[in-house]
Design a protein around this motif. Structure first.
Motif, PDB file in Angstrom:
ATOM      1  N   ALA A   1       0.939  -1.120   0.076  1.00  0.00           N
ATOM      2  CA  ALA A   1       0.029   0.150   0.110  1.00  0.00           C
ATOM      3  C   ALA A   1       0.877   1.253  -0.043  1.00  0.00           C
ATOM      4  CB  ALA A   1      -0.964  -0.051   1.169  1.00  0.00           C
ATOM      5  N   THR A   2       1.851   1.257   0.887  1.00  0.00           N
ATOM      6  CA  THR A   2       2.963   2.335   0.707  1.00  0.00           C
ATOM      7  C   THR A   2       4.121   1.617   0.696  1.00  0.00           C
ATOM      8  OG1 THR A   2       2.973   2.392   3.198  1.00  0.00           O
ATOM      9  CG2 THR A   2       1.300   3.611   2.130  1.00  0.00           C
ATOM     10  N   LEU A   3       5.169   2.550   0.140  1.00  0.00           N
ATOM     11  CA  LEU A   3       6.611   2.338  -0.176  1.00  0.00           C
ATOM     12  C   LEU A   3       7.467   3.373  -0.102  1.00  0.00           C
ATOM     13  CD1 LEU A   3       8.316  -0.441  -0.654  1.00  0.00           C
ATOM     14  CD2 LEU A   3       7.760  -0.063  -3.130  1.00  0.00           C
ATOM     15  N   VAL A   4       8.502   3.231   0.888  1.00  0.00           N
ATOM     16  CA  VAL A   4       9.646   4.238   0.755  1.00  0.00           C
ATOM     17  C   VAL A   4      10.904   3.664   0.129  1.00  0.00           C
ATOM     18  CG1 VAL A   4      10.903   5.772   1.914  1.00  0.00           C
ATOM     19  CG2 VAL A   4       8.317   5.594   2.585  1.00  0.00           C
ATOM     20  N   GLN A   5      11.320   4.165  -0.795  1.00  0.00           N
ATOM     21  CA  GLN A   5      12.522   3.551  -1.547  1.00  0.00           C
ATOM     22  C   GLN A   5      13.766   4.533  -1.818  1.00  0.00           C
ATOM     23  OE1 GLN A   5      12.289   0.093  -0.977  1.00  0.00           O
ATOM     24  NE2 GLN A   5      12.714  -0.432  -3.125  1.00  0.00           N
ATOM     25  N   PRO A   6      15.072   4.148  -1.651  1.00  0.00           N
ATOM     26  CA  PRO A   6      16.021   5.073  -2.050  1.00  0.00           C
ATOM     27  C   PRO A   6      16.200   5.192  -3.704  1.00  0.00           C
ATOM     28  CG  PRO A   6      17.076   2.866  -1.022  1.00  0.00           C
ATOM     29  CD  PRO A   6      15.398   2.891  -1.023  1.00  0.00           C
ATOM     30  N   VAL A   7      16.902   6.169  -3.952  1.00  0.00           N
ATOM     31  CA  VAL A   7      17.222   6.275  -5.368  1.00  0.00           C
ATOM     32  C   VAL A   7      18.138   5.341  -5.577  1.00  0.00           C
ATOM     33  CG1 VAL A   7      18.306   8.141  -6.853  1.00  0.00           C
ATOM     34  CG2 VAL A   7      16.673   8.926  -5.289  1.00  0.00           C
ATOM     35  N   GLY A   8      18.040   4.822  -6.669  1.00  0.00           N
ATOM     36  CA  GLY A   8      18.747   3.508  -7.396  1.00  0.00           C
ATOM     37  C   GLY A   8      18.355   2.513  -7.240  1.00  0.00           C
ATOM     38  N   SER A   9      17.288   2.385  -6.203  1.00  0.00           N
ATOM     39  CA  SER A   9      16.995   0.905  -5.758  1.00  0.00           C
ATOM     40  C   SER A   9      15.920   0.206  -6.653  1.00  0.00           C
ATOM     41  CB  SER A   9      16.397   0.948  -4.302  1.00  0.00           C
ATOM     42  OG  SER A   9      15.202   1.527  -4.474  1.00  0.00           O
TER      43      SER A   9
END
Lengths: 109, 112
Positions: free
Chosen positions: A9-17
């Motif tokens: 439902a929600t996702l927080v990801q770093p750039v490049g992942s």
């Protein structure tokens, strides 16, 4: 009755992942499937659509790809996320009318 | 020619008033015109749809008016309520089973 699921439902990801969003539909067969992206306060941007297994049409050249390994499964992927990939991702299915899933809120930091 | 132009971008209405959202299209092949309602953080939900063989369709407080010669259609929300506050999208397609072209959306706020 037909049901559409999206996760997460929600996702927080770093750039490049990498990214993998999944959408599954229940209660129907051979639907058209769609991926949309919605930026905050904006409209619906069609990313991909599929009329059958393995058949994917891309609407916007970008950092994303889609696959349909099964009739009622649609996957949105990226090898390396960009900041601009942040948004609200919506899956939709269609036989006659089109119905949307609950969406995935993706934040790329 | 594939565009659907929606106006206004935002709309503020008092409770009990009439909300009117307009859409215009160019593609004469369009034959199916749905409206979607989206609450914050949720996916759009199909609200009501019309085909050009009728000029008006009503479901409760929601009415679609269709003008084929002008290539315009509109959503009227009668007796608007604060619970109607949402973003509304019009859309069009050649048939009910084909890809939809969406308008840019209208953010409706109904003040109590």
């Amino acid at each position: 009755s037909q049901t559409i699921h999206q996760w997460p439902a929600t996702l927080v990801q770093p750039v490049g992942s990498p990214l993998s969003l999944e959408c599954t539909v229940e209660g129907t067969s051979n639907p058209n499937l769609y991926w949309y992206r919605q930026a905050a306060g904006r409209g619906l941007q069609l990313l991909f659509y599929s009329v059958g297994i393995g058949q994917i049409s891309s609407e916007v050249p970008q950092n994303l790809s889609a696959s349909r390994p099964q009739d009622r499964q649609f996957i949105l992927s990226s090898k390396k996320l960009l900041l601009s990939d942040s948004g609200f991702y919506l899956c939709a299915w269609q036989n006659n009318e089109q119905f949307f899933g609950p969406g995935t809120r993706l934040t790329v930091l | 020619q594939q565009q659907v132009k929606q106006s206004p971008q935002s709309l503020i209405v008092q409770k009990g008033g009439i909300s009117i959202i307009n859409c215009a299209y160019e593609n004469t092949a369009f034959d199916y015109f749905p409206w979607y309602q989206q609450f914050p953080g949720k996916g759009p939900a199909l609200l009501i749809a019309i085909r050009p063989d009728v000029s008006e369709k009503k479901e409760g407080r929601f009415t679609i008016s269709f003008n084929k010669s002008a290539k315009q259609f509109s959503l009227h929300i009668m007796d608007s309520q604060p619970g109607d506050s949402a973003t509304y999208f019009c859309a069009a397609s050649p048939t009910s089973g084909s890809r939809l072209t969406f308008g840019e959306g209208t953010q409706l706020t109904v003040n109590p």
